[in-house]
Design a protein around this motif. Structure first.
Motif, short mmCIF file in Angstrom:
data_model
loop_
_atom_site.label_atom_id
_atom_site.label_comp_id
_atom_site.label_asym_id
_atom_site.label_seq_id
_atom_site.Cartn_x
_atom_site.Cartn_y
_atom_site.Cartn_z
N THR A 39 0.85 -1.19 0.00
CA THR A 39 0.00 0.00 0.00
C THR A 39 0.89 1.24 0.00
N ALA A 40 0.62 2.15 -0.91
CA ALA A 40 1.41 3.37 -1.02
C ALA A 40 0.70 4.52 -0.31
N VAL A 42 0.98 8.49 -0.15
CA VAL A 42 1.60 9.64 -0.81
C VAL A 42 1.55 10.85 0.12
N VAL A 86 -2.84 11.17 -6.24
CA VAL A 86 -3.74 10.25 -5.52
C VAL A 86 -5.11 10.24 -6.17
N SER A 89 -5.30 7.99 -9.14
CA SER A 89 -4.89 6.60 -8.94
C SER A 89 -6.09 5.65 -8.98
N LYS A 94 -5.14 0.60 -2.57
CA LYS A 94 -3.69 0.43 -2.51
C LYS A 94 -2.93 1.74 -2.63
N THR A 95 -3.62 2.84 -2.89
CA THR A 95 -2.99 4.15 -2.92
C THR A 95 -3.78 5.09 -2.01
#
Length: 333
Positions: A39-40, A42, A86, A89, A94-95
């Protein structure tokens, strides 16, 4: 004879077992690939600030609940570049992005063009923290002007219109908007001096280039403790245990509130069940001693709410800052 008859059946069984094992291995390698993907998170600002530090601590605390989590810094345009990424995305949970008072409540009214619609581009996942801003003066300058309280600053400003000035990290920054709100509510005149960032604005205050600033408590606390700066008031509605003995602005100016908050958002359309699961994981992580310690080091407090509550909070802040930004006349084309 008996062995000869059993041999084909044994070979067939072994073949079936081998095929089943191969199928299971292939399934393990492909079916849960999205679950295994990191998982990102930002962070739309440069490394090292409160949002970045808290996001990295949170990412570490979330690993057991949601798996591998990594932090990406995407600074620029007051946070708009990173949060715009974001918004574009895939909405698969996952973002995530670290949205804050600036990117979700102030920038929509400040910037002529935005890369996202703050009202519709995101799902509110969970708040993370709040930190008060603080009205500070250079201790030597305050002594020279015989100012030791918020009321004395207001009285001096009303008696000497245009003689006070205050610094901020730039036009439309939280410090600028807090200063303009202060001028309007206190009915005094003071000159705004914008700098290229909060750090230069603080250096200007320490060198007495300006008379007062509205600074983030996390950034100002060291100089307050050393006696270089004096804190006249915190910008929250109530006094803060992070700065004992310092009154809230609202005590003299009812309703005054300009604090810093931030939390996690996901792209619009992220499934509600994923949003709820992420909210529960963040809420649990914020209760850990490690997160409490990290936030305390940033002069921040954990901020928890359901996704629905966080969404309503963001919208209320967005509407509130519309009036503040417009009254300040701040605009970035």
């Amino acid at each position: 004879m008996r062995l000869a008859k059993l041999l084909p059946a044994l070979l067939c069984s072994l073949g079936l077992l081998s095929a089943a094992g191969s199928a299971q291995a292939q399934s393990a390698a492909t079916a849960p690939a999205r679950q295994q993907e990191a998982t990102a998170i930002v962070v739309p600002y440069a490394p090292g600030g409160p949002l970045d530090i808290s996001a990295r601590a949170l990412a570490d605390a979330l690993k057991d609940a949601i798996g591998p989590t990594i932090v990406h810094n995407r600074p620029g345009a007051g946070g708009n570049i990173g949060l715009g990424q974001v918004a574009r995305s895939t909405a698969d949970g996952k973002t995530l992005g670290v949205g804050a008072v600036a990117t979700l409540a102030i920038n929509p009214w400040l910037y002529a063009q935005m890369p996202y619609d703050a009202q519709t581009a995101f799902e509110a996942v969970s708040p993370i923290a709040r930190v008060p801003n603080v009205l500070v003066m250079n201790a030597q300058r305050a002594k020279a002007l015989n100012i030791g309280s918020l009321q004395e600053l207001i009285a001096y400003g009303r008696k000497n219109p245009g003689k006070l000035n205050y610094g901020s990290g730039g036009n439309g920054s939280a410090g600028h908007l807090a200063g303009e709100l202060f001028k309007r509510m206190a009915e005094l005149d003071a000159v705004h001096v914008p700098y290229n960032g909060a750090s230069p604005a603080q250096l200007a205050l320490l060198s007495q280039e300006v008379d007062f600033n509205f600074d983030n408590l996390a950034a100002a606390s060291a100089n307050i403790r050393s006696g270089k700066l004096i804190a006249l008031a915190v910008t929250t509605l109530e006094a803060s245990e992070l700065l004992p003995g310092v009154p809230p602005m609202a005590q003299s100016l009812p309703g005054f509130a300009v604090d810093t908050w931030w939390g996690l958002v996901a792209p619009a359309g992220t499934p509600a069940e994923q949003v709820r699961a992420l909210n529960q994981a963040v809420t649990q992580a914020l209760q850990s001693p490690a997160m409490h310690s990290q936030l305390q080091a940033l002069s921040a407090r954990p901020f928890t709410a359901s996704p629905e509550q966080f969404k309503r909070f963001i919208e209320a802040e967005r509407q509130r800052y519309q009036g503040i930004v417009q009254a300040a006349g701040a605009r970035i084309d």
